[in-house]
Design an enzyme around this catalytic site. Structure first.
Site, mmCIF file in Angstrom:
data_model
loop_
_atom_site.group_PDB
_atom_site.id
_atom_site.type_symbol
_atom_site.label_atom_id
_atom_site.label_comp_id
_atom_site.label_asym_id
_atom_site.label_seq_id
_atom_site.Cartn_x
_atom_site.Cartn_y
_atom_site.Cartn_z
ATOM 1 N N ASP A 164 0.858 -1.181 0.000
ATOM 2 C CA ASP A 164 0.000 0.000 0.000
ATOM 3 C C ASP A 164 0.897 1.234 0.000
ATOM 4 O O ASP A 164 1.555 1.545 0.990
ATOM 5 C CB ASP A 164 -0.893 -0.032 1.246
ATOM 6 C CG ASP A 164 -1.748 1.225 1.403
ATOM 7 O OD1 ASP A 164 -1.581 2.181 0.629
ATOM 8 O OD2 ASP A 164 -2.576 1.259 2.341
ATOM 9 N N GLN A 173 0.593 6.488 1.317
ATOM 10 C CA GLN A 173 1.263 7.537 2.084
ATOM 11 C C GLN A 173 2.716 7.725 1.673
ATOM 12 O O GLN A 173 3.403 8.590 2.222
ATOM 13 C CB GLN A 173 1.185 7.213 3.582
ATOM 14 C CG GLN A 173 -0.223 7.084 4.129
ATOM 15 C CD GLN A 173 -0.998 8.397 4.099
ATOM 16 O OE1 GLN A 173 -0.419 9.480 4.046
ATOM 17 N NE2 GLN A 173 -2.317 8.294 4.139
#
Length: 417
Positions: free
Chosen positions: A211, A214
């Site tokens: 992921d 960020q």
């Protein structure tokens, strides 16, 4: 208007950050009669005028559907849309035909869950998910596990917010088929050594999903060198419009996966006795996409690149250091996460103050922080807290805004008693 390859504020290794900040119209407004101090970029990033203008220009001058019409507007829209795919691919150092454009990380991870994992996993298999994951990298795997009989194993963390790598590698036993891990924690700011982690997983034949939500807005990325099997990101966190994002995987991996959603554009030929699907990545892009949004994302990539991701990361690290130093001086304030490598995110609590109450009072001072569980319930359970406040910084923030946050906390504490 074309975005220059080097921003006018960047010269000779120096960046005029005040000039950069002026590119963001929303940052000029007031909230409750106070100058806005926007410290919620981990939630969504603000948009420079160049991105807003790109979306506006598309709707004013080029609006048409993509890959369907031979008229001029259709050709212009298709070229602009595919140009954004190429820009994003270059930004990530991957091939354009390995990049599926989608609504964001949540969709991207669900695509992997349903198109890759669901057909392959079975009872007795295991999925490893780290303690610090966003719900978007937990819930899809739970749904797949329920339908296949696979189990979920949790990779735990140390008290400082770093992954326990020794324990993680010990968990990567033969029944583990997939490892899901965040590049950067949205709560703790922890930067995980994803290249090392993916290398260890690859030695054991384990598929990896990273992921990157960020990470993409805040640091230089070379996805090809990470060695993961899938990398997901969200456009609205990296100065682009909402409803944009991407999933990267190697071409051979995408070719071996069935489509996730059926409809128009993801096909070559449809007959009632069967359908011939389009080539990847288009076979995963059914229906009319968020065309204007992706053109805006292309402009956002151009904009970030014109500043330089190394410059952006360095700027945010100075803001993080300043904020950490000043917040640490506040009596009763607890910071969650002190990893050795950390992005510009600080989650904190103040003794005796509920996080929602504190965030509400900060908002009255014009300071926007997020409060709650940050879509990371298992992580907050580890720390034994129900909620935190989170200040997340971006390159358009200033050191004066750090000081404004600290002053607003002191004032809020007095009001809370």
């Amino acid at each position: 208007m074309a975005i220059p390859s080097v921003h006018p504020a960047v010269s000779g290794g120096h960046v005029d950050w005040a000039r950069i900040r002026a590119d963001f119209p929303l940052l000029q407004r007031e909230v409750h009669g106070k100058p806005l101090v926007y410290l919620d970029s981990a939630n969504t990033g603000q948009k420079p005028a160049a991105v807003i203008d790109a979306v506006d220009d598309f709707y004013r001058h080029h609006n048409a559907n993509v890959s369907r019409a031979v008229h001029a507007l259709g050709s212009e829209a298709t070229e602009a849309y595919e140009a954004s795919r190429r820009k994003l691919a270059k930004f990530l150092n991957v091939r354009p035909d390995e990049l599926v454009l989608c609504s964001g990380t949540t969709f991207a991870i669900n695509l992997v869950a349903y198109s890759w994992a669901l057909p392959r996993l079975k009872a007795g298999d295991a999925i490893v998910v780290s303690r610090m994951e966003h719900h978007a990298n937990i819930v899809p795997w739970q749904l797949v596990a329920q339908r296949t009989g696979a189990t979920i194993k949790v990779a735990e963390i140390h008290d400082n917010g770093e992954l326990d790598l020794d324990a993680l590698y010990a968990q990567l036993t033969p029944e583990v088929k997939l490892l899901a891990v965040t590049h950067v924690s949205n709560v703790l700011g922890t930067v995980n050594p994803v290249r090392e982690i993916c290398c260890e997983a690859r030695k054991r034949g384990i598929t990896t999903v990273v992921d990157g939500s960020q990470a993409a807005p805040h640091r230089p990325l070379d996805v090809a060198s990470i060695g993961c099997d899938f990398y997901a990101l969200t456009g609205h966190k990296m100065a682009g419009p909402t409803g944009t994002g991407a999933l990267w995987a190697r071409k051979e991996t995408l070719d071996a996966m069935p489509p996730f959603i059926g409809g128009g554009e993801m096909i070559k030929e449809v007959r009632f006795d069967g359908t011939v699907f389009n080539d990847a990545p288009h076979k995963f892009e059914a229906g009319t996409p968020n065309i204007a949004g992706f053109i805006g994302l292309g402009a956002a990539v151009d904009y970030l690149s014109s500043i330089g991701m190394a410059n952006i990361e360095a700027r945010e690290q100075t803001l993080l250091a300043h904020a950490t130093e000043e917040l640490s001086k506040i009596d009763g304030l607890r910071i969650f996460g002190s990893a050795r490598e950390k992005a510009a995110v600080i989650s904190f609590q103040i003794a005796g103050a509920h996080s929602h109450d504190l965030a509400t009072l900060l908002d009255l001072e014009g300071v926007a922080v997020r409060s709650g569980q940050h879509c990371a319930h298992p992580l907050l359970q580890f720390f034994g807290v129900a909620a935190t406040c989170r200040a997340s910084f971006a390159f358009y923030n200033t050191h004066q805004e750090v000081d404004a946050l600290v002053a607003a906390i002191h004032k809020s504490r007095r009001l809370l008693g």
